[in-house]
Design an enzyme around this catalytic site. Sequence first.
Site, PDB file in Angstrom:
ATOM      1  N   GLY A  13      52.312 -40.352  44.539  1.00  0.00           N
ATOM      2  CA  GLY A  13      52.372 -38.705  44.921  1.00  0.00           C
ATOM      3  C   GLY A  13      52.180 -37.675  43.821  1.00  0.00           C
ATOM      4  N   ASN A  15      49.964 -36.203  42.737  1.00  0.00           N
ATOM      5  CA  ASN A  15      48.939 -35.371  43.211  1.00  0.00           C
ATOM      6  C   ASN A  15      49.427 -34.440  44.362  1.00  0.00           C
ATOM      7  OD1 ASN A  15      46.083 -35.142  41.648  1.00  0.00           O
ATOM      8  ND2 ASN A  15      46.458 -37.593  42.314  1.00  0.00           N
ATOM      9  N   MET A  91      45.348 -44.642  51.180  1.00  0.00           N
ATOM     10  CA  MET A  91      44.654 -45.693  50.978  1.00  0.00           C
ATOM     11  C   MET A  91      44.043 -46.413  52.280  1.00  0.00           C
ATOM     12  SD  MET A  91      44.701 -45.725  47.711  1.00  0.00           S
ATOM     13  CE  MET A  91      43.873 -47.458  47.141  1.00  0.00           C
ATOM     14  N   ARG A  92      43.023 -45.495  53.310  1.00  0.00           N
ATOM     15  CA  ARG A  92      42.815 -45.936  54.117  1.00  0.00           C
ATOM     16  C   ARG A  92      41.715 -45.342  54.803  1.00  0.00           C
ATOM     17  NH1 ARG A  92      45.975 -49.442  57.221  1.00  0.00           N
ATOM     18  NH2 ARG A  92      48.066 -49.382  56.372  1.00  0.00           N
ATOM     19  N   ASN A 108      38.890 -35.557  50.223  1.00  0.00           N
ATOM     20  CA  ASN A 108      39.426 -36.401  49.412  1.00  0.00           C
ATOM     21  C   ASN A 108      39.170 -36.319  47.826  1.00  0.00           C
ATOM     22  OD1 ASN A 108      40.689 -39.145  48.992  1.00  0.00           O
ATOM     23  ND2 ASN A 108      38.635 -39.980  48.512  1.00  0.00           N
ATOM     24  N   HIS A 110      39.007 -38.454  44.146  1.00  0.00           N
ATOM     25  CA  HIS A 110      38.620 -39.917  43.756  1.00  0.00           C
ATOM     26  C   HIS A 110      38.422 -39.685  42.307  1.00  0.00           C
ATOM     27  CE1 HIS A 110      37.348 -43.884  44.142  1.00  0.00           C
ATOM     28  NE2 HIS A 110      36.300 -43.587  43.256  1.00  0.00           N
TER      29      HIS A 110
HETATM   30  C1  GRF Z   1      44.567 -40.512  42.398  1.00  0.00           C
HETATM   31  O1  GRF Z   1      43.810 -41.222  41.404  1.00  0.00           O
HETATM   32  C2  GRF Z   1      43.549 -40.491  43.395  1.00  0.00           C
HETATM   33  O2  GRF Z   1      42.308 -39.924  43.034  1.00  0.00           O
HETATM   34  C3  GRF Z   1      43.460 -41.691  44.078  1.00  0.00           C
HETATM   35  O3  GRF Z   1      44.561 -42.101  44.257  1.00  0.00           O
HETATM   36  C4  GRF Z   1      45.252 -41.690  43.240  1.00  0.00           C
HETATM   37  C5  GRF Z   1      46.409 -41.307  43.699  1.00  0.00           C
HETATM   38  O4  GRF Z   1      47.641 -41.005  42.682  1.00  0.00           O
HETATM   39  N1  GRF Z   1      42.686 -41.700  45.318  1.00  0.00           N
HETATM   40  P1  GRF Z   1      48.864 -40.364  43.228  1.00  0.00           P
HETATM   41  O5  GRF Z   1      49.646 -41.031  44.216  1.00  0.00           O
HETATM   42  O6  GRF Z   1      48.608 -38.905  43.675  1.00  0.00           O
HETATM   43  O7  GRF Z   1      49.814 -40.154  41.959  1.00  0.00           O
END
Ligand code: GRF
Length: 189
Positions: A13, A15, A91-92, A108, A110
């Site tokens: 989390g 982000n 992750m889905r 999203n 990435h």
């Molecule tokens: C990030 O690197 C995002 O780009 C990818 O999953 C990771 C999530 O990290 N899809 P966090 O849970 O936000 O620390």
Amino acid sequence: MTARLAVFASGTGSNFVAIARAIEAGEVDADLVLLFCDQASAPVLDRAREFGVEALAFAPTDCESRRDYEQRILDALTERSVDLVALAGYMRIVKSPLLEAYGGRIVNLHPSLLPDFPGGHSIADAFEAGVPETGVTVHYIDEGIDTGPVIAQQRVALVPGEGLDDLEQRVHQVEHVLYPRVLQQLIGG
Ligand code: GRF
């Protein structure tokens, strides 16, 4: 106009925290009305509590079918009048009826320069491939894995001699700045 934003996440989390902080700082004109998580014990649920954001967690295995899972999420978004969904380490693959109802309103993040290095180990894959640069992509989702129209990308150069951990950290730092900025662009039209 202030957008009603939901974040979907499955893990750490960081982000989510970057988005919540940017909203608190007035850099993103949004109300963070929901954190949805498909893992009952993911650390991101604690981050949501710390920011006073409503957290909802259930998995497909808690539902009658995969379609029921997507429908329950869609109902939660509809009940809260969510305008925009930001996937942040969710992750889905998002499927119908949710994808159909929120098409064009789910983005999203990435950690690569898509279409290069899709999937779950993008930073390590780029590192092992020895490419001169990788980066971060924000894109609209479609029914594929890390496909859908690109909204923004930022490059991250690989540094000779740098280890994977340091590269991962630098990519995440870029994510934490880029994602809130792009969300604000989308909200601001
Ligand atoms: C990030 O690197 C995002 O780009 C990818 O999953 C990771 C999530 O990290 N899809 P966090 O849970 O936000 O620390």
